[in-house]
Design a protein around this motif. Structure first.
Motif, PDB file in Angstrom:
ATOM      1  N   CYS A 174       1.192  13.602  -2.264  1.00 30.59           N
ATOM      2  CA  CYS A 174       1.241  12.505  -3.243  1.00 30.59           C
ATOM      3  C   CYS A 174       1.309  11.170  -2.519  1.00 30.59           C
ATOM      4  O   CYS A 174       1.566  11.103  -1.305  1.00 30.59           O
ATOM      5  N   GLU A 175       1.066  10.111  -3.281  1.00 26.18           N
ATOM      6  CA  GLU A 175       1.135   8.743  -2.777  1.00 26.18           C
ATOM      7  C   GLU A 175       2.192   7.996  -3.577  1.00 26.18           C
ATOM      8  O   GLU A 175       2.097   7.909  -4.806  1.00 26.18           O
ATOM      9  N   VAL A 176       3.207   7.485  -2.880  1.00 28.41           N
ATOM     10  CA  VAL A 176       4.330   6.813  -3.536  1.00 28.41           C
ATOM     11  C   VAL A 176       4.539   5.449  -2.900  1.00 28.41           C
ATOM     12  O   VAL A 176       4.056   5.161  -1.805  1.00 28.41           O
ATOM     13  N   ASP A 177       5.292   4.615  -3.596  1.00 27.75           N
ATOM     14  CA  ASP A 177       5.630   3.295  -3.080  1.00 27.75           C
ATOM     15  C   ASP A 177       6.555   3.433  -1.874  1.00 27.75           C
ATOM     16  O   ASP A 177       7.473   4.245  -1.881  1.00 27.75           O
ATOM     17  N   PRO A 178       6.323   2.672  -0.796  1.00 28.94           N
ATOM     18  CA  PRO A 178       7.164   2.806   0.403  1.00 28.94           C
ATOM     19  C   PRO A 178       8.642   2.551   0.147  1.00 28.94           C
ATOM     20  O   PRO A 178       9.497   3.082   0.851  1.00 28.94           O
TER      21      PRO A 178
ATOM     22  N   ILE B 281       5.443  12.862   6.486  1.00 24.12           N
ATOM     23  CA  ILE B 281       4.661  11.632   6.313  1.00 24.12           C
ATOM     24  C   ILE B 281       3.250  11.872   6.837  1.00 24.12           C
ATOM     25  O   ILE B 281       3.058  12.117   8.031  1.00 24.12           O
ATOM     26  N   LEU B 282       2.271  11.795   5.960  1.00 23.43           N
ATOM     27  CA  LEU B 282       0.873  11.970   6.356  1.00 23.43           C
ATOM     28  C   LEU B 282       0.209  10.651   6.711  1.00 23.43           C
ATOM     29  O   LEU B 282      -0.649  10.596   7.590  1.00 23.43           O
ATOM     30  N   ALA B 283       0.568   9.588   6.000  1.00 19.69           N
ATOM     31  CA  ALA B 283       0.007   8.257   6.278  1.00 19.69           C
ATOM     32  C   ALA B 283       1.022   7.211   5.833  1.00 19.69           C
ATOM     33  O   ALA B 283       1.530   7.274   4.717  1.00 19.69           O
ATOM     34  N   VAL B 284       1.309   6.264   6.733  1.00 14.62           N
ATOM     35  CA  VAL B 284       2.277   5.213   6.399  1.00 14.62           C
ATOM     36  C   VAL B 284       1.682   4.228   5.403  1.00 14.62           C
ATOM     37  O   VAL B 284       2.369   3.717   4.520  1.00 14.62           O
ATOM     38  N   SER B 285       0.387   3.951   5.526  1.00 14.75           N
ATOM     39  CA  SER B 285      -0.276   2.997   4.643  1.00 14.75           C
ATOM     40  C   SER B 285      -1.625   3.571   4.231  1.00 14.75           C
ATOM     41  O   SER B 285      -2.449   3.914   5.082  1.00 14.75           O
ATOM     42  N   VAL B 286      -1.857   3.681   2.923  1.00 12.68           N
ATOM     43  CA  VAL B 286      -3.080   4.276   2.398  1.00 12.68           C
ATOM     44  C   VAL B 286      -3.953   3.179   1.796  1.00 12.68           C
ATOM     45  O   VAL B 286      -3.513   2.444   0.906  1.00 12.68           O
TER      46      VAL B 286
ATOM     47  N   THR C  27      -2.345  13.936  -5.314  1.00 13.03           N
ATOM     48  CA  THR C  27      -3.727  14.168  -4.892  1.00 13.03           C
ATOM     49  C   THR C  27      -4.077  15.649  -4.777  1.00 13.03           C
ATOM     50  O   THR C  27      -5.218  16.033  -5.015  1.00 13.03           O
ATOM     51  N   SER C  28      -3.117  16.491  -4.388  1.00 10.02           N
ATOM     52  CA  SER C  28      -3.405  17.916  -4.256  1.00 10.02           C
ATOM     53  C   SER C  28      -2.121  18.734  -4.356  1.00 10.02           C
ATOM     54  O   SER C  28      -1.016  18.199  -4.199  1.00 10.02           O
ATOM     55  N   LYS C  29      -2.309  20.037  -4.605  1.00  7.47           N
ATOM     56  CA  LYS C  29      -1.185  20.963  -4.741  1.00  7.47           C
ATOM     57  C   LYS C  29      -1.565  22.288  -4.098  1.00  7.47           C
ATOM     58  O   LYS C  29      -2.674  22.791  -4.280  1.00  7.47           O
ATOM     59  N   GLU C  30      -0.636  22.832  -3.300  1.00  5.09           N
ATOM     60  CA  GLU C  30      -0.889  24.083  -2.600  1.00  5.09           C
ATOM     61  C   GLU C  30       0.287  25.033  -2.812  1.00  5.09           C
ATOM     62  O   GLU C  30       1.451  24.599  -2.816  1.00  5.09           O
ATOM     63  N   GLU C  31      -0.012  26.310  -2.966  1.00  2.00           N
ATOM     64  CA  GLU C  31       1.020  27.330  -3.145  1.00  2.00           C
ATOM     65  C   GLU C  31       0.896  28.356  -2.027  1.00  2.00           C
ATOM     66  O   GLU C  31      -0.198  28.832  -1.725  1.00  2.00           O
ATOM     67  N   SER C  32       2.035  28.683  -1.411  1.00  2.00           N
ATOM     68  CA  SER C  32       2.054  29.690  -0.351  1.00  2.00           C
ATOM     69  C   SER C  32       3.394  30.409  -0.392  1.00  2.00           C
ATOM     70  O   SER C  32       4.450  29.758  -0.380  1.00  2.00           O
ATOM     71  N   ALA C  33       3.340  31.727  -0.493  1.00  2.00           N
ATOM     72  CA  ALA C  33       4.566  32.551  -0.579  1.00  2.00           C
ATOM     73  C   ALA C  33       5.397  32.078  -1.755  1.00  2.00           C
ATOM     74  O   ALA C  33       4.921  32.023  -2.887  1.00  2.00           O
ATOM     75  N   ASN C  34       6.652  31.713  -1.500  1.00  2.00           N
ATOM     76  CA  ASN C  34       7.541  31.253  -2.567  1.00  2.00           C
ATOM     77  C   ASN C  34       7.732  29.744  -2.544  1.00  2.00           C
ATOM     78  O   ASN C  34       8.704  29.226  -3.102  1.00  2.00           O
ATOM     79  N   GLN C  35       6.818  29.026  -1.885  1.00  3.96           N
ATOM     80  CA  GLN C  35       6.944  27.577  -1.774  1.00  3.96           C
ATOM     81  C   GLN C  35       5.696  26.895  -2.325  1.00  3.96           C
ATOM     82  O   GLN C  35       4.608  27.456  -2.314  1.00  3.96           O
ATOM     83  N   VAL C  36       5.920  25.665  -2.792  1.00  2.88           N
ATOM     84  CA  VAL C  36       4.833  24.851  -3.337  1.00  2.88           C
ATOM     85  C   VAL C  36       4.810  23.521  -2.588  1.00  2.88           C
ATOM     86  O   VAL C  36       5.853  22.872  -2.433  1.00  2.88           O
ATOM     87  N   SER C  37       3.623  23.114  -2.116  1.00  2.00           N
ATOM     88  CA  SER C  37       3.458  21.842  -1.409  1.00  2.00           C
ATOM     89  C   SER C  37       2.637  20.893  -2.267  1.00  2.00           C
ATOM     90  O   SER C  37       1.609  21.281  -2.838  1.00  2.00           O
ATOM     91  N   VAL C  38       3.096  19.665  -2.340  1.00  2.00           N
ATOM     92  CA  VAL C  38       2.418  18.637  -3.120  1.00  2.00           C
ATOM     93  C   VAL C  38       2.131  17.451  -2.200  1.00  2.00           C
ATOM     94  O   VAL C  38       3.026  16.986  -1.494  1.00  2.00           O
TER      95      VAL C  38
ATOM     96  N   SER D 139       0.850  -1.192   0.000  1.00  3.55           N
ATOM     97  CA  SER D 139       0.000   0.000   0.000  1.00  3.55           C
ATOM     98  C   SER D 139       0.884   1.240   0.000  1.00  3.55           C
ATOM     99  O   SER D 139       1.904   1.281   0.684  1.00  3.55           O
ATOM    100  N   PRO D 140       0.528   2.257  -0.771  1.00  3.90           N
ATOM    101  CA  PRO D 140       1.400   3.432  -0.898  1.00  3.90           C
ATOM    102  C   PRO D 140       1.426   4.282   0.368  1.00  3.90           C
ATOM    103  O   PRO D 140       0.533   4.202   1.220  1.00  3.90           O
ATOM    104  N   MET D 141       2.468   5.103   0.473  1.00  9.78           N
ATOM    105  CA  MET D 141       2.585   6.079   1.555  1.00  9.78           C
ATOM    106  C   MET D 141       2.076   7.429   1.060  1.00  9.78           C
ATOM    107  O   MET D 141       2.263   7.777  -0.105  1.00  9.78           O
ATOM    108  N   ARG D 142       1.437   8.176   1.940  1.00 14.89           N
ATOM    109  CA  ARG D 142       0.978   9.517   1.586  1.00 14.89           C
ATOM    110  C   ARG D 142       1.947  10.534   2.188  1.00 14.89           C
ATOM    111  O   ARG D 142       2.155  10.572   3.400  1.00 14.89           O
ATOM    112  N   LEU D 143       2.550  11.332   1.319  1.00 15.43           N
ATOM    113  CA  LEU D 143       3.584  12.283   1.728  1.00 15.43           C
ATOM    114  C   LEU D 143       3.196  13.698   1.318  1.00 15.43           C
ATOM    115  O   LEU D 143       2.481  13.889   0.327  1.00 15.43           O
ATOM    116  N   ARG D 144       3.687  14.659   2.075  1.00 14.80           N
ATOM    117  CA  ARG D 144       3.605  16.069   1.688  1.00 14.80           C
ATOM    118  C   ARG D 144       5.033  16.571   1.455  1.00 14.80           C
ATOM    119  O   ARG D 144       5.849  16.555   2.372  1.00 14.80           O
TER     120      ARG D 144
END
Length: 358
Positions: A213-217, A236-241, A200-211, A172-177
């Motif tokens: 995503c779900e990737v293989d552990p 790490i938002l979730a170890v197992s999704v 899954t989502s993308k956020e922009e704040s000041a001069n930084q961008v946050s993504v 199961s993939p990991m959910r990361l920011r």
């Protein structure tokens, strides 16, 4: 003349103990521990040595109460300090356990490994985890043997690699920011695309961008190092999704489940026959509930609508569902109610033929 019981001075008989044995320089040395305490000491749970050892004494045979000779201790360990020698035997020695205690530890660790495998894996078709009973059955089919001297997590990862060779299962993939400076966002997206990451989502704040995503552990360390090189950070938002709603049967409906291939319709006669065959267990949807607009639950294993939540739970106990589960573990397509009935009758016929010799 009075008779007195004479006990040899060099023997101390101990009972109800766990023995830790170490063979060194061709001589066997043993120490007597309290039951279940030696393992706690090695795991770092128990810190008090007096709670582990029954006595700070080294034996050559604990069951007979024979003490080790001082010259053997000096030759093997270079000292005759009983406490230091006990610590070395406790850390390096082999724990002797009874057959029932060993079976209990094997069964407990087997269950722990199966639980870890269930938490870290999903079905690639449904994106949902397998049940603990199915994981245990698959582990038995690959003839997995528990190693008491190895950690449960390490063995669980080995089991996952072995199961992937024979059954439809994946990590199961990991959910990361991942947060990086705006000028490095293009490099980050190229790398995530090469890893086949699900963004899954993308956020922009000041001069930084946050993504998010779900990737293989297995790519976590590489992803962390890449984020640092881009002067960013990783969370790490979730170890197992897992797919949402896997534990609530009331959420199994046509809107939340992925589209499945069309299946042949089940006739009323076949349903009646199956009800008699499967001890009157409900396996199909109620036509009246469909006309009233009640949400219909769908079984991913049988690829069929099975009625409301109550009928859905009853369907899981039916022989139709169990038969399709056995086929699923062998990578075989599911059968309809009519095909399932015919297949089970064929199996019964083959079983009857085996009882006769021609």
């Amino acid at each position: 003349m009075s008779k007195t019981l004479v006990q040899p001075v060099g023997q101390k008989r101990l009972t109800n103990v766990s023995v830790v044995r170490l063979k060194k320089h061709g001589v066997r040395f043993e120490i007597a521990c309290y039951k279940n305490k030696a393992g706690s000491w090695r795991d770092g749970v128990e810190k008090d040595l007096d709670e582990v050892l029954q006595s700070h004494t080294v034996y050559s045979n604990v069951s007979k109460g024979v003490l080790a000779k001082s010259k053997d201790l000096v030759a093997a360990f270079g000292t005759d300090d009983q406490t230091k020698i006990c610590l070395e035997i406790l850390d390096k020695g082999e724990l002797q356990v009874a057959s029932k205690e060993r079976e209990s530890r094997l069964s407990s660790q087997f269950r722990d490994i199966a639980t870890i495998v269930m938490q870290k894996t999903i079905n690639p078709e449904t994106q949902r985890p397998y049940t603990i009973s199915m994981i245990e059955r698959l582990m038995h089919e690959i003839h997995f043997a528990v190693d008491l001297n190895s950690s449960s997590k390490k063995q669980a990862l080995e089991v996952i690699c072995e199961l992937q060779k024979h059954f439809p299962i994946k990590r199961s993939p990991m959910r990361l920011r991942i947060t990086v400076p705006e000028q490095n966002f293009t490099s980050l997206m190229e790398k995530l695309n090469s890893w086949s990451a699900n963004i899954t989502s993308k956020e922009e704040s000041a001069n930084q961008v946050s993504v998010i995503c779900e990737v293989d552990p297995g790519l976590f360390r590489e992803c962390d190092a890449f984020a640092r090189n881009l002067q960013g950070r990783l969370e790490i938002l979730a170890v197992s999704v897992h797919a949402e709603g896997e534990t609530n049967v009331d959420q199994y409906d046509e809107e939340t489940l992925p589209s499945m291939p069309s299946i042949p319709k089940v006739s009323n006669n076949s349903v009646l026959e199956l009800n008699e065959k499967f001890q009157k267990q409900s396996i199909s949807a109620d036509p009246q509930s469909i006309e009233k607009g009640v949400k219909q639950s769908k079984c991913n294993t049988c690829e069929a609508l099975v009625g409301d939540a109550k009928q859905y739970r009853e369907h899981f106990k039916s022989e139709w569902h169990k038969h399709n589960l056995r086929r699923k573990t062998r990578n075989l397509p599911p059968l309809s109610a009519e095909e399932c009935l015919a297949d089970m009758e064929l199996d019964d016929t083959k079983a009857d033929l085996k009882e006769y010799s021609f």
